[in-house]
Design a protein around this motif. Structure first.
Motif, short mmCIF file in Angstrom:
data_model
loop_
_atom_site.label_atom_id
_atom_site.label_comp_id
_atom_site.label_asym_id
_atom_site.label_seq_id
_atom_site.Cartn_x
_atom_site.Cartn_y
_atom_site.Cartn_z
N GLU A 97 0.84 -1.15 0.15
CA GLU A 97 -0.09 0.04 0.06
C GLU A 97 0.86 1.17 0.08
O GLU A 97 0.75 2.24 -0.88
CB GLU A 97 -0.85 -0.01 1.33
N ALA A 98 1.80 1.29 0.92
CA ALA A 98 2.71 2.54 0.85
C ALA A 98 3.50 2.57 -0.54
O ALA A 98 3.40 3.76 -0.69
CB ALA A 98 3.80 1.98 2.11
N ALA A 99 3.66 1.72 -0.91
CA ALA A 99 4.63 1.72 -2.15
C ALA A 99 3.77 2.26 -3.39
O ALA A 99 4.03 3.23 -4.06
CB ALA A 99 5.20 0.28 -2.75
N VAL A 100 2.55 1.90 -3.45
CA VAL A 100 1.40 2.53 -4.36
C VAL A 100 1.22 4.04 -4.13
O VAL A 100 1.33 4.74 -5.02
CB VAL A 100 0.17 1.63 -4.32
N VAL A 101 1.03 4.14 -2.77
CA VAL A 101 0.89 5.59 -2.45
C VAL A 101 1.87 6.83 -2.68
O VAL A 101 1.91 7.66 -3.41
CB VAL A 101 0.50 5.63 -0.76
N ASP A 102 3.21 6.16 -2.48
CA ASP A 102 4.39 6.50 -2.68
C ASP A 102 4.55 7.10 -4.52
O ASP A 102 4.82 7.99 -4.75
CB ASP A 102 5.76 5.81 -2.55
N GLY A 103 4.11 5.93 -5.15
CA GLY A 103 4.26 5.92 -6.66
C GLY A 103 3.30 7.15 -7.12
O GLY A 103 3.81 7.97 -7.94
N VAL A 104 2.03 7.49 -6.48
CA VAL A 104 1.30 8.58 -6.95
C VAL A 104 1.82 9.74 -6.38
O VAL A 104 1.76 10.73 -7.14
CB VAL A 104 -0.25 8.35 -6.50
N ALA A 105 2.40 9.78 -5.15
CA ALA A 105 2.93 11.19 -4.56
C ALA A 105 4.19 11.49 -5.56
O ALA A 105 3.98 12.72 -5.83
CB ALA A 105 3.15 10.68 -3.29
N ALA A 106 4.69 10.46 -5.98
CA ALA A 106 6.18 10.87 -6.71
C ALA A 106 5.43 11.75 -7.96
O ALA A 106 6.04 12.72 -8.37
CB ALA A 106 6.98 9.73 -7.32
N GLN A 107 4.59 11.11 -8.64
CA GLN A 107 3.81 11.65 -9.75
C GLN A 107 3.21 13.15 -9.73
O GLN A 107 3.40 13.99 -10.50
CB GLN A 107 2.83 10.69 -10.26
N LEU A 108 2.67 13.38 -8.58
CA LEU A 108 1.99 14.49 -8.36
C LEU A 108 3.05 15.64 -7.93
O LEU A 108 3.01 16.71 -8.00
CB LEU A 108 1.14 14.51 -7.05
N GLU A 109 4.32 15.10 -7.40
CA GLU A 109 5.52 16.12 -6.83
C GLU A 109 5.90 16.62 -8.19
O GLU A 109 6.35 17.95 -8.16
CB GLU A 109 6.31 15.41 -6.25
N LEU A 110 6.13 15.82 -9.27
CA LEU A 110 6.63 16.42 -10.31
C LEU A 110 5.79 17.74 -10.95
O LEU A 110 6.20 18.51 -11.43
CB LEU A 110 6.57 15.32 -11.50
N LEU A 111 4.48 17.49 -10.80
CA LEU A 111 3.48 18.57 -11.12
C LEU A 111 3.49 19.69 -10.24
O LEU A 111 3.58 20.84 -10.70
CB LEU A 111 2.12 17.71 -11.14
N GLY A 112 3.80 19.47 -8.82
CA GLY A 112 3.51 20.68 -8.17
C GLY A 112 4.99 21.43 -8.25
O GLY A 112 4.83 22.56 -7.79
N ARG A 113 5.77 20.91 -8.71
CA ARG A 113 6.90 21.74 -8.75
C ARG A 113 6.91 22.92 -9.68
O ARG A 113 6.41 23.00 -10.83
CB ARG A 113 8.06 20.83 -9.35
#
Ligand SMILES: [Zn+2]
Length: 756
Positions: free
Chosen positions: A740-756
């Motif tokens: 679960e943590a790995a999936v959540v991290d994966g989406v977080a990483a994708q959104l971080e690219l956008l947030g920058r």
């Protein structure tokens, strides 16, 4: 079939405005541009549902008995189909062929020390117009009782749960070769014959004690809402918690016409001993004829008798036989195609079949669903286009044991794993407080919906009213403090007893179960008196809570369907998992302390010294003190999940303003991962000894049925003294939490690219 918990009435006259205003923050998962559109569509939606329509639908749907296989069940399915179509939805009926036993022989008689033949009959009542539809009513019975003709001494076993049998052991009373009489309540009814059979009983009666849903609570029907002396609770006795719900002959696959079926004698979910429900009118002579030890004080009900346990001298003859036929269930399915994310599905369901007329169960929930569907039909005409596909489902065959929904889930399992984002369920409705149950990744979301809906009685939001009620009911200052301080009200974890089970427990689809309750008591559950007359006299008689339910669930469906990014959040989920771990540690420590203390008492000779020779009891056996269990793998995994959850929360709020600039492929990949978060909590091997249940955080308890067991394999391992298994299961749960943590991290990483 969900039975609502009765809570005391509370009145609030505080005025507080609904959350509204131009500067309100954007909804989770929405860009600022789409946020204001959504708010407008939601307020249009909330203005449409009509109490008068709901009343008319209820009058129609509950006009005649409509159990599985009956003519009116078919009529209702076609009527619902016609409404969906009239409102512009693309709808059809999907059928399955399921095993549905109906009564052929029902006999309960006391043959010693006096003769009494049970009536097993709920009479018509003159003021209640539909109670006289005798030809179409299913007689009182428990579906999926095995056929049997048995005679034996009677034993009263309280609620018939494992702890009750431990007490019987202390009293020196055995149920071997006996017929037990258990009272309804405190568990799914199918647990009672199951535990009785495990202890050697040959038959089981279940009765409704007036203390639980009769005159101890309030006046009985028709003067009041409670069960009268002839009222009987029908219901399924299928042993679904240890095997699976749905058609007993096609476990794990859809019950289509050409499906491979088990022979009836190999069906695992049919009871091991015959079982029949009776009224307290029929139970009283039987219980009054028992001698033997007095029942422990907590076991005594509200009948005017001394409650003895037995065994005997009452001797009972029980004969049950069913027609074991295949019957058709008619699921009515309606689709609203999504615009830009049509392959992501939001699914909404409530069953339409009943045991008899079923105004409360299920029609009071079904009419809310229908008004939501009509409202969406209106909005489509006004130009609303949901981003995701919405599927409305009126299930058949829920009462026998989730037949229509489970078969549909099994038949469409691959598509659902691929496309289903969230399932929203209701099953009946009443006046009072919003009950919120579900997946904890949706806790923050459903709290936000509850803050958008006005309570019809108090005029505060349904969220505010619920919070006040929880503060009022809190058992400690600490609890009150948490309720006030925590941003979200805690939602309850889901056990079973209604149609979400296949979605959540079998496929790992994030789920919500909603309804209002708490202000009215009811004692007509699964009787012929659950009808339009009862509902319009003793429940939400002006249907304003029916409207509130349409507004609440409709808003939830719309908000889920329109969001650019699915509004999941994992901080509440991680927090809940940490709470479960603490509970499990305490469960083990308490058990160790309890056994250590009892062993000491045995060594000291306490039981022999305090024994009253005129009321002798049996010494408990000495037991090994449970070993310590290493919870560290789960604690570490929960810790990691919390870090990922916080990372996701930050990333998603930073990305929010830019969501509207995302291309469809990126959005789709983000949402795909979010849909996988609930799947990540499942393991295809399933729970020990019941592999149909794949979710490792939530399951119905093997010995509770309706009641949830969270982290079930570990918790039940400890409760049922399988400590080595509990420890192995800790690592399996740790693994899904890591996933679960790995999936959540994966989406977080994708959104971080956008947030920058
Ligand atoms: Zn129901």
């Amino acid at each position: 079939m969900r039975q609502l918990a009765a809570v005391l009435l509370m009145s609030i006259v505080v005025a507080s405005p609904l959350v509204a205003g131009p500067d309100q923050p954007a909804l989770a998962g929405y860009s600022s541009a789409s946020n204001s559109d959504e708010r407008q569509w939601e307020s249009k939606l909330q203005a449409i549902p009509s109490p008068a329509n709901q009343r008319a639908y209820m009058q129609h749907l509950s006009a005649r008995p409509h159990h599985v296989g009956s003519p009116y069940d078919q009529d209702n399915a076609e009527w619902i189909l016609a409404r969906f179509k009239e409102w512009g939805l693309d709808a059809h009926i999907e059928t399955f062929d399921v095993l549905f036993p109906t009564p052929k022989v029902r006999v309960v008689e006391m043959i010693e020390p006096v003769k009494y033949t049970a009536k097993l009959e709920e009479p018509a009542i003159a003021v209640d117009p539909t109670s006289g539809q005798k030809a179409e009513q299913l007689p009182t019975y428990n579906a999926y009782s095995i056929d049997g003709d048995v005679t034996g001494p009677l034993v009263f076993v309280n609620y018939g749960l494992p702890a009750d049998y431990e007490q019987l052991d202390r009293l020196g009373v055995s149920v071997k070769g006996a017929i037990v009489i258990a009272r309804y309540g405190n568990s799914w009814r199918g647990i009672k014959p199951k535990v009785a059979a495990e202890h050697g009983a040959i038959g089981c009666l279940i009765y409704s004690d007036p203390r639980d849903d009769g005159y101890f609570e309030e006046d009985v029907f028709p003067a009041g809402p409670m069960r009268n002396s002839n009222g009987v609770q029908r219901g399924s006795a299928m042993d679904f918690p240890s095997s699976n719900p749905g058609d007993p002959l096609t476990p794990g696959i859809g019950a289509t016409p050409d499906a491979k079926r088990l022979p009836i004698k190999e069906a695992k979910s049919i009871t091991k001993i015959p079982v029949l429900p009776i009224s307290y009118g029929d139970a009283q002579p039987l219980l009054a004829a028992l001698k033997g030890p007095m029942a422990p004080e907590a076991w005594r009900g509200a009948l005017g008798i001394a409650y003895h346990v037995g065994a005997g001298p009452a001797k009972v003859h029980l004969h049950v036989e069913s027609n074991w036929d295949l019957k058709k269930v008619n699921d009515v399915i309606a689709k609203i195609p999504g615009s830009s994310a049509a392959d992501e599905w939001i699914i909404r369901g409530n069953h339409h079949d009943a045991w008899v007329n079923g105004a409360e169960d299920p029609v009071s929930g079904q009419i809310a669903l229908l008004e939501e569907a009509r409202s969406f039909g209106e909005l489509l005409k006004q130009g609303w286009k949901p981003r995701r596909t919405i599927i409305y489902c009126a299930w058949d065959g829920e009462e026998p044991m989730l037949l229509g929904s489970t078969e549909w889930v099994e038949a469409h399992a691959d598509e659902l794993r691929q496309h289903a984002a969230v399932y929203l369920n209701t099953d009946g409705n009443g006046r009072g407080y919003l009950d919120m149950g579900g997946s904890h990744s949706l806790e923050q979301f459903i709290n936000s919906v509850a803050r958008s809906i006005q309570d019809p009685e108090s005029r505060v939001t349904v969220w505010q009213r619920r919070q006040f009620k929880e503060i009022e009911d809190a058992k400690s200052a600490e609890e009150r403090k948490e309720i006030r301080a925590r941003a979200d009200l805690r939602i309850t974890a889901l056990g079973s007893g209604t149609d979400y089970t296949g979605f959540l427990d079998h496929l790992g689809i994030a789920t919500l179960d909603l309804g209002f309750s708490g202000e009215d008591k009811q004692g007509i559950y699964h009787s012929i008196y659950d009808d339009f007359f009862w509902y319009t006299h003793f429940s939400d008689s002006d249907f304003v809570y029916g409207r509130a339910l349409s507004q609440t669930v409709g808003t939830a469906v719309m908000r889920l369907a329109d969001a650019e990014v699915l509004p999941f959040d994992f901080v509440d989920q991680a927090d809940t998992v940490q709470k479960y771990i603490k509970e499990l540690q305490k469960l083990l420590t308490d058990k160790q302390d309890e056994i250590r203390e009892r062993n000491l008492e045995l060594e000291q000779g306490l039981f022999r010294a305090t024994l009253d020779p005129r009321h002798p009891t049996v010494e408990p056996a000495k037991e090994d003190v449970p070993p310590f269990i290493n919870f560290a793998p789960m604690q570490n995994a929960a810790d990691r999940l919390m870090r990922s959850a916080e990372r996701y929360r930050t990333a998603s709020s930073q990305a929010q303003p830019k969501l509207s600039s995302l291309d469809p492929a990126t959005l789709s990949s983000i949402n795909r991962k979010l849909m996988d978060t609930e799947r990540a909590l499942t393991d295809n091997d399933g729970l020990p000894r019941r592999s149909w249940y794949k979710h490792l955080l939530y399951a119905p308890g093997v010995y509770t049925g309706y009641g949830v067991k969270t982290v079930p394999a570990v918790r039940e391992g400890i409760e049922q003294k399988r400590y080595a298994e509990a420890e192995q299961e800790v690592s399996r749960v740790a693994k899904v939490l890591e996933a679960e943590a790995a999936v959540v991290d994966g989406v977080a990483a994708q959104l971080e690219l956008l947030g920058r």
